[in-house]
Design an enzyme around this catalytic site. Structure first.
Site, PDB file in Angstrom:
ATOM      1  N   ASN A   1       0.836  -1.203   0.000  1.00 18.62           N
ATOM      2  CA  ASN A   1       0.000   0.000   0.000  1.00 18.62           C
ATOM      3  C   ASN A   1       0.864   1.243   0.000  1.00 18.62           C
ATOM      4  OD1 ASN A   1      -0.489   1.900   2.554  1.00 18.62           O
ATOM      5  ND2 ASN A   1       0.184  -0.100   3.321  1.00 18.62           N
TER       6      ASN A   1
ATOM      7  N   PHE B   1      -1.584   8.129   4.352  1.00 18.58           N
ATOM      8  CA  PHE B   1      -2.426   8.726   5.405  1.00 18.58           C
ATOM      9  C   PHE B   1      -3.659   9.427   4.851  1.00 18.58           C
ATOM     10  CE2 PHE B   1       1.318   9.403   8.650  1.00 18.58           C
ATOM     11  CZ  PHE B   1       1.328   8.055   8.906  1.00 18.58           C
TER      12      PHE B   1
ATOM     13  N   SER C   1       5.377   4.956   8.837  1.00 15.81           N
ATOM     14  CA  SER C   1       4.752   4.724   7.538  1.00 15.81           C
ATOM     15  C   SER C   1       5.689   5.197   6.442  1.00 15.81           C
ATOM     16  CB  SER C   1       3.424   5.473   7.444  1.00 15.81           C
ATOM     17  OG  SER C   1       2.457   4.790   8.196  1.00 15.81           O
TER      18      SER C   1
ATOM     19  N   ASN D   1       4.958   6.039   3.464  1.00 18.23           N
ATOM     20  CA  ASN D   1       4.297   6.759   2.374  1.00 18.23           C
ATOM     21  C   ASN D   1       4.125   8.260   2.609  1.00 18.23           C
ATOM     22  OD1 ASN D   1       3.920   4.281   0.925  1.00 18.23           O
ATOM     23  ND2 ASN D   1       2.332   3.768   2.414  1.00 18.23           N
ATOM     24  N   THR D   2       4.696   8.772   3.690  1.00 20.88           N
ATOM     25  CA  THR D   2       4.742  10.222   3.900  1.00 20.88           C
ATOM     26  C   THR D   2       6.217  10.612   3.894  1.00 20.88           C
ATOM     27  OG1 THR D   2       2.709  10.236   5.217  1.00 20.88           O
ATOM     28  CG2 THR D   2       4.187  12.112   5.508  1.00 20.88           C
TER      29      THR D   2
ATOM     30  N   LYS E   1       5.233   3.231  17.318  1.00 20.50           N
ATOM     31  CA  LYS E   1       5.249   2.192  16.271  1.00 20.50           C
ATOM     32  C   LYS E   1       6.395   2.441  15.311  1.00 20.50           C
ATOM     33  CE  LYS E   1       2.338  -0.135  12.865  1.00 20.50           C
ATOM     34  NZ  LYS E   1       0.969  -0.295  12.372  1.00 20.50           N
TER      35      LYS E   1
ATOM     36  N   ASN F   1       5.764  -1.760  11.446  1.00 23.01           N
ATOM     37  CA  ASN F   1       4.985  -1.286  10.305  1.00 23.01           C
ATOM     38  C   ASN F   1       5.394  -2.090   9.054  1.00 23.01           C
ATOM     39  OD1 ASN F   1       3.417   0.516   8.615  1.00 23.01           O
ATOM     40  ND2 ASN F   1       3.628   2.016  10.266  1.00 23.01           N
TER      41      ASN F   1
HETATM   42  C1  LIG Z   1      -3.557  -1.230   3.484  1.00 22.11           C
HETATM   43  C2  LIG Z   1      -2.744  -0.963   4.705  1.00 22.11           C
HETATM   44  C3  LIG Z   1      -2.820   0.284   5.321  1.00 22.11           C
HETATM   45  C4  LIG Z   1      -2.062   0.539   6.469  1.00 22.11           C
HETATM   46  N1  LIG Z   1      -2.182   1.760   7.074  1.00 22.11           N
HETATM   47  C5  LIG Z   1      -1.522   1.985   8.241  1.00 22.11           C
HETATM   48  C6  LIG Z   1      -1.693   3.207   8.935  1.00 22.11           C
HETATM   49  O1  LIG Z   1      -2.459   4.087   8.535  1.00 22.11           O
HETATM   50  N2  LIG Z   1      -0.990   3.378  10.076  1.00 22.11           N
HETATM   51  C7  LIG Z   1      -0.145   2.421  10.591  1.00 22.11           C
HETATM   52  O2  LIG Z   1       0.455   2.616  11.648  1.00 22.11           O
HETATM   53  N3  LIG Z   1       0.016   1.241   9.940  1.00 22.11           N
HETATM   54  C8  LIG Z   1      -0.647   1.010   8.803  1.00 22.11           C
HETATM   55  N4  LIG Z   1      -0.493  -0.198   8.153  1.00 22.11           N
HETATM   56  C9  LIG Z   1       0.458  -1.186   8.702  1.00 22.11           C
HETATM   57  C10 LIG Z   1      -0.220  -2.248   9.560  1.00 22.11           C
HETATM   58  O3  LIG Z   1      -0.789  -1.679  10.719  1.00 22.11           O
HETATM   59  C11 LIG Z   1       0.795  -3.335   9.984  1.00 22.11           C
HETATM   60  O4  LIG Z   1       1.792  -2.725  10.792  1.00 22.11           O
HETATM   61  C12 LIG Z   1       1.479  -4.004   8.804  1.00 22.11           C
HETATM   62  O5  LIG Z   1       0.581  -4.170   7.740  1.00 22.11           O
HETATM   63  C13 LIG Z   1       2.064  -5.369   9.172  1.00 22.11           C
HETATM   64  O6  LIG Z   1       1.065  -6.264   9.605  1.00 22.11           O
HETATM   65  P1  LIG Z   1       0.389  -7.360   8.619  1.00 22.11           P
HETATM   66  O7  LIG Z   1       1.495  -8.073   7.919  1.00 22.11           O
HETATM   67  O8  LIG Z   1      -0.414  -8.225   9.541  1.00 22.11           O
HETATM   68  O9  LIG Z   1      -0.484  -6.580   7.691  1.00 22.11           O
HETATM   69  C14 LIG Z   1      -1.227  -0.463   6.999  1.00 22.11           C
HETATM   70  C15 LIG Z   1      -1.167  -1.717   6.369  1.00 22.11           C
HETATM   71  C16 LIG Z   1      -1.906  -1.973   5.252  1.00 22.11           C
HETATM   72  C17 LIG Z   1      -1.826  -3.338   4.605  1.00 22.11           C
END
Ligand SMILES: Cc1cc2nc3c(=O)[nH]c(=O)nc-3n(C[C@H](O)[C@H](O)[C@H](O)COP(=O)(O)O)c2cc1C
Length: 350
Positions: A107, A111, A176, A178-179, A212, A241
């Site tokens: 992704n 934000f 994150s 992406n910022t 985080k 993350n």
């Molecule tokens: C589509 C998507 C959007 C995410 N958006 C955020 C976010 O806004 N803030 C954040 O701290 N982590 C965000 N994450 C990260 C997840 O909270 C998590 O840390 C990461 O995906 C690893 O866990 P997973 O492998 O179980 O998905 C996002 C992950 C995905 C897949």
């Protein structure tokens, strides 16, 4: 209807549309009664009692539309956000990709959210007094413009002021990808400034503050972050993350820009939990996130040092009741090992 029958229909849709549809479906679902505590799975972290250790990771419910319904699916807690002080559109679409062959997601949302003010009104409608009802964490970030102008810290301070009355805990998200510029806050100097500012802003109720971090850290970064968390009295560390690295992948979307999550992130996140555990011992609770999709993986993350775990990407592949299955599986593993409460398994492999 079993998820394996619904999945092909969802996968026929663009990934972001399927995501929005799932949120709409959950909004229509009745809110379940208060989560039941299971004596084997209940765990206390940062002064909060979690009915079970399996949480929904941030990013699924960015605007806090359904966080209060996730316990009905078996989650012990849900983290909504990331919310920034001002609404912002995020990056242009497409910005969410399913890597089916790899059981992964990329992704680059950036934000996208409706801002903290609008979220407050929404959350206040369903929020019970703290400590009652489902455990809800709120993940806060900085707006893109503020980050670019070097004013990111002020946005986190605003987030603490505005969101802490509604949160069982707050997560300061500096990881994150992406910022642009956000991850630079993980360096020791900027991190000291940030953590000093947010901890000073905690209200009289002293809402616990979690940090985080990214999985893409050098050993020196890990040491700096661990030391800063202890110095500033952070309540827990969420590891991790998404990654900007690309382990070998088979999907045609492998080269899309953004953060990678799901199965290919598993080993990297586990490695980082081990690193932090080695440095911190039991001084700071850890929350393990990244590529968890089975009870075995959840148990291994806890045994490596995590007190709680979170997941997101595996829901795409395994369906909405995954948390329930992981909790049932955890209990079987604990019975096998003669573990009475999940806290007793924490860190036993460290
Ligand atoms: C589509 C998507 C959007 C995410 N958006 C955020 C976010 O806004 N803030 C954040 O701290 N982590 C965000 N994450 C990260 C997840 O909270 C998590 O840390 C990461 O995906 C690893 O866990 P997973 O492998 O179980 O998905 C996002 C992950 C995905 C897949």
């Amino acid at each position: 209807m079993p998820y394996r029958l619904i999945r092909p229909l969802l996968f026929a849709l663009d990934a972001e549309r399927a995501h929005n549809l799932s949120i709409a479906a959950l909004r229509m679902m009745p809110t379940a009664a208060a989560p039941k505590s299971d004596p084997m799975l209940t765990i206390r972290v940062a002064g909060i009692s979690f009915p079970n250790p399996v949480g929904l990771a941030a990013g699924y419910d960015k605007d806090g539309r359904v966080a209060h319904k996730m316990h009905g699916l078996g989650f012990g807690f849900a983290e909504l956000g990331t919310l920034t002080p001002l609404a912002q559109p995020g990056n242009p679409q497409p910005r969410l990709f399913r890597l089916k062959e790899d059981r992964a997601v990329i992704n680059r949302f950036g934000f996208n959210n409706g801002g903290q003010g609008a979220a407050c009104d929404r959350i206040a409608r369903y929020r019970r007094p703290k400590g009652k009802g489902p455990v809800i964490g709120i993940n806060i970030g900085a707006n893109k413009d503020a980050t670019a102008a070097g004013r990111g810290v002020a946005d986190y301070v605003t987030g603490v002021q505005v969101m802490s009355p509604l949160a069982d805990y707050l997560t300061v998200n500096i990881s994150s990808p992406n910022t642009p510029g956000l991850r630079a806050l993980q360096g020791r100097g900027p991190l000291d400034e940030l953590l000093g500012a947010v901890m000073a802003e905690r209200g009289v109720d002293r809402t616990p503050i979690f940090l985080k971090v990214a999985p893409d850290l050098e050993p020196a970064d890990v040491e700096d972050i661990a030391a800063a968390c202890i110095d500033h009295g952070i309540d827990a560390l969420i590891v991790s993350n998404t990654t900007i690295t690309r382990p070998p992948l088979r999907s045609p979307y492998a080269d899309e820009a953004g953060g990678l999550s799901g199965a290919p992130l598993h080993d990297l996140s586990l490695e980082r939990i081990r690193d932090f555990r080695r440095l911190l011992g039991r001084k700071l609770p850890l929350i393990g996130v990244g590529g968890i999709s089975t009870a075995d993986q959840a148990y291994a993350r806890i045994r490596a040092g995590a007190s709680l775990i979170q997941l997101y990407s595996a829901l795409v592949y395994e369906g909405p009741y995954l948390a329930r299955r992981i909790n049932a599986g955890l209990k079987l593993l604990m019975k096998r090992d003669g573990v009475a409460n999940i806290a007793d398994a924490m860190g036993v492999d460290a």
